[in-house]
Design an enzyme around this catalytic site. Structure first.
Site, mmCIF file in Angstrom:
data_model
loop_
_atom_site.group_PDB
_atom_site.id
_atom_site.type_symbol
_atom_site.label_atom_id
_atom_site.label_comp_id
_atom_site.label_asym_id
_atom_site.label_seq_id
_atom_site.Cartn_x
_atom_site.Cartn_y
_atom_site.Cartn_z
ATOM 1 N N SER A 14 0.711 -1.249 0.053
ATOM 2 C CA SER A 14 0.053 -0.166 -0.044
ATOM 3 C C SER A 14 0.889 1.227 0.090
ATOM 4 C CB SER A 14 -0.783 0.021 1.236
ATOM 5 O OG SER A 14 -0.094 -0.032 2.321
ATOM 6 N N VAL A 64 0.269 -9.898 8.152
ATOM 7 C CA VAL A 64 0.978 -10.861 7.408
ATOM 8 C C VAL A 64 1.615 -12.063 8.246
ATOM 9 C CG1 VAL A 64 3.319 -9.812 7.126
ATOM 10 C CG2 VAL A 64 2.220 -11.027 5.436
ATOM 11 N N ASN A 90 7.247 -8.371 0.856
ATOM 12 C CA ASN A 90 7.640 -6.921 1.052
ATOM 13 C C ASN A 90 7.385 -6.222 2.505
ATOM 14 O OD1 ASN A 90 8.953 -4.015 0.040
ATOM 15 N ND2 ASN A 90 6.434 -3.757 0.672
ATOM 16 N N SER A 142 17.690 -6.196 3.329
ATOM 17 C CA SER A 142 17.821 -5.140 3.396
ATOM 18 C C SER A 142 19.793 -5.165 3.463
ATOM 19 C CB SER A 142 17.515 -4.406 4.901
ATOM 20 O OG SER A 142 18.129 -3.303 5.389
ATOM 21 N N TYR A 155 15.982 -6.569 13.775
ATOM 22 C CA TYR A 155 15.593 -5.998 12.244
ATOM 23 C C TYR A 155 16.795 -6.902 11.492
ATOM 24 C CZ TYR A 155 14.473 -3.370 8.088
ATOM 25 O OH TYR A 155 14.434 -2.964 6.613
ATOM 26 N N ALA A 157 18.432 -9.516 12.159
ATOM 27 C CA ALA A 157 18.291 -10.840 12.567
ATOM 28 C C ALA A 157 17.158 -11.318 11.339
ATOM 29 C CB ALA A 157 17.726 -11.223 13.857
ATOM 30 N N LYS A 159 16.309 -9.605 8.630
ATOM 31 C CA LYS A 159 16.350 -9.716 7.101
ATOM 32 C C LYS A 159 17.726 -10.467 6.668
ATOM 33 C CE LYS A 159 13.646 -6.359 6.218
ATOM 34 N NZ LYS A 159 12.370 -6.531 5.191
ATOM 35 N N ILE A 188 16.327 4.020 1.579
ATOM 36 C CA ILE A 188 15.511 4.313 0.621
ATOM 37 C C ILE A 188 14.467 5.580 1.060
ATOM 38 C CG2 ILE A 188 13.663 3.665 -0.991
ATOM 39 C CD1 ILE A 188 16.515 2.296 -1.438
HETATM 40 P P1 NAP Z 1 6.829 1.300 4.858
HETATM 41 O O1 NAP Z 1 6.803 2.510 4.103
HETATM 42 O O2 NAP Z 1 6.784 1.728 6.151
HETATM 43 O O3 NAP Z 1 5.608 0.480 4.369
HETATM 44 C C1 NAP Z 1 5.526 -0.835 5.080
HETATM 45 C C2 NAP Z 1 4.104 -1.447 4.282
HETATM 46 O O4 NAP Z 1 4.125 -2.870 5.119
HETATM 47 C C3 NAP Z 1 2.745 -0.797 4.429
HETATM 48 O O5 NAP Z 1 2.090 -1.422 3.103
HETATM 49 C C4 NAP Z 1 2.217 -1.460 5.548
HETATM 50 O O6 NAP Z 1 0.820 -1.468 5.648
HETATM 51 C C5 NAP Z 1 2.683 -2.918 5.526
HETATM 52 N N1 NAP Z 1 2.713 -3.754 6.819
HETATM 53 C C6 NAP Z 1 3.618 -3.055 8.030
HETATM 54 N N2 NAP Z 1 3.302 -3.804 9.064
HETATM 55 C C7 NAP Z 1 2.663 -5.026 8.312
HETATM 56 C C8 NAP Z 1 2.025 -6.359 8.751
HETATM 57 N N3 NAP Z 1 1.995 -6.778 10.155
HETATM 58 N N4 NAP Z 1 1.191 -6.994 8.018
HETATM 59 C C9 NAP Z 1 0.970 -6.665 6.642
HETATM 60 N N5 NAP Z 1 1.436 -5.521 6.122
HETATM 61 C C10 NAP Z 1 2.446 -4.776 6.922
HETATM 62 O O7 NAP Z 1 8.186 0.429 4.464
HETATM 63 P P2 NAP Z 1 9.218 0.519 3.228
HETATM 64 O O8 NAP Z 1 10.072 1.582 3.648
HETATM 65 O O9 NAP Z 1 8.434 0.628 1.984
HETATM 66 O O10 NAP Z 1 9.593 -0.886 3.448
HETATM 67 C C11 NAP Z 1 9.286 -2.053 2.569
HETATM 68 C C12 NAP Z 1 10.219 -3.106 2.942
HETATM 69 O O11 NAP Z 1 11.462 -2.788 2.534
HETATM 70 C C13 NAP Z 1 10.307 -3.514 4.179
HETATM 71 O O12 NAP Z 1 10.270 -4.900 4.376
HETATM 72 C C14 NAP Z 1 11.570 -2.949 4.711
HETATM 73 O O13 NAP Z 1 12.198 -3.624 5.874
HETATM 74 C C15 NAP Z 1 12.306 -2.945 3.436
HETATM 75 N N6 NAP Z 1 13.577 -1.884 3.459
HETATM 76 C C16 NAP Z 1 13.315 -0.724 3.470
HETATM 77 C C17 NAP Z 1 14.274 0.081 3.438
HETATM 78 C C18 NAP Z 1 14.270 1.659 3.529
HETATM 79 O O14 NAP Z 1 15.149 2.331 3.696
HETATM 80 N N7 NAP Z 1 12.751 2.218 3.595
HETATM 81 C C19 NAP Z 1 15.580 -0.342 3.210
HETATM 82 C C20 NAP Z 1 15.825 -1.685 3.506
HETATM 83 C C21 NAP Z 1 14.645 -2.611 3.251
HETATM 84 P P3 NAP Z 1 0.275 -0.024 5.976
HETATM 85 O O15 NAP Z 1 0.253 0.987 5.122
HETATM 86 O O16 NAP Z 1 -1.357 -0.593 6.299
HETATM 87 O O17 NAP Z 1 0.740 0.144 7.532
#
Ligand code: NAP
Length: 247
Positions: A14, A64, A90, A142, A155, A157, A159, A188
């Protein structure tokens, strides 16, 4: 002859990286089932944006980490689009803090969502995709899973665990024509990183050779590559999208 459409399930689709993945895959001919935790407005906006690209779009709301929610994603994909060809795990959360102050709950919750949520979705996908003898599974790891980060023991652990699962499942499913890969984003620009204090952001920027944050669309491009025909012979790999952070 009209090409048959494919379907991708994107958990956490989303907002942020997941939304960018949904839009990129929709633009490349996938119908989408997205999962999200609770933000209805963000999910609705993403569904509309996917449909505006001419793709089918469905959403499943729920945690999830619950098996029934994972199953609902695949049921919706089957009902609406004839089954999932691609699974993108994701959905992810952080609960940062130094280990000396980290509670068991902080560890358990992050593992439940980031690792076990993906585990459960992969288990369902592996049964269905093995039967079909095709499929792509892509796990959002990550840079922290590869190199660690102070304040993110839980976190990291989750990833790093995802990378181990990716490689093991790639070995299990290779003979069935299913590939399993991971993407390891760096820093990101999303809601997840927006909460970081300015000092931490500055320090992080100093560790990125390209000298800037990544965009969600740049991670989505890597996912689309791994989901597409050009990656048919790639499995068990971790593709870093981090501006050189992990060099
Ligand atoms: P984000 O903007 O916080 O979005 C998180 C998404 O996950 C949202 O759609 C959220 O739904 C959903 N979500 C959270 N908890 C959930 C649950 N328990 N069950 C189902 N859905 C859930 O995160 P993002 O930065 O896009 O990150 C996405 C992925 O990339 C994550 O796995 C993160 O660890 C990884 N990542 C991110 C970065 C970064 O710098 N941003 C770097 C490395 C890896 P709602 O909208 O309903 O809350």
């Amino acid at each position: 002859m009209e090409q048959q459409r494919k379907c991708a399930i994107v958990t956490g689709g989303s907002r942020g990286i997941g939304r960018a993945v949904c839009l990129r895959l929709a633009a490349e001919g996938f119908d989408i089932v997205l999962g999200y935790a609770g933000n209805d407005q963000a999910a609705e906006e993403t569904l509309e944006a996917i449909r505006a690209l001419g793709a089918g779009a469905e959403a499943v709301k729920g945690d999830v980490s619950e098996e029934a929610v994972c199953q609902a994603l695949f049921d919706r994909a089957a009902e609406a689009f004839g089954g999932a060809d691609v699974l993108v795990n994701n959905a992810g959360i952080t609960r940062d803090g130094l280990l000396m102050r980290m509670s068991d709950e902080d560890l358990d919750r992050v593992l439940e969502v980031n690792l076990k949520g993906a585990f459960r979705c992969m288990r369902i996908a592996s049964r269905l995709m093995a039967r079909r003898r095709s499929g792509r599974i892509i796990n959002m790891s990550s840079v922290v899973g590869l190199h660690g980060n102070a304040g993110q023991v839980n976190y990291a652990a989750s990833k790093a665990g995802l990378i181990g699962m990716t490689k093991s499942l790639a070995k299990e499913l290779g003979s069935r024509g299913v590939t399993v890969n991971a993407v390891a984003p760096g820093f990101i620009d999303t809601d997840m990183t927006a909460v970081l204090p300015d000092k931490v952001r500055e320090q992080l920027l100093g560790s990125i050779p390209l000298g800037r944050l990544g965009q969600a669309e740049e991670v989505a491009a890597a996912v689309a590559f791994l989901a597409g025909p050009d990656a048919a012979y790639i499995t068990g790999q971790v593709l870093s999208v981090d501006g050189g952070m992990s060099i």
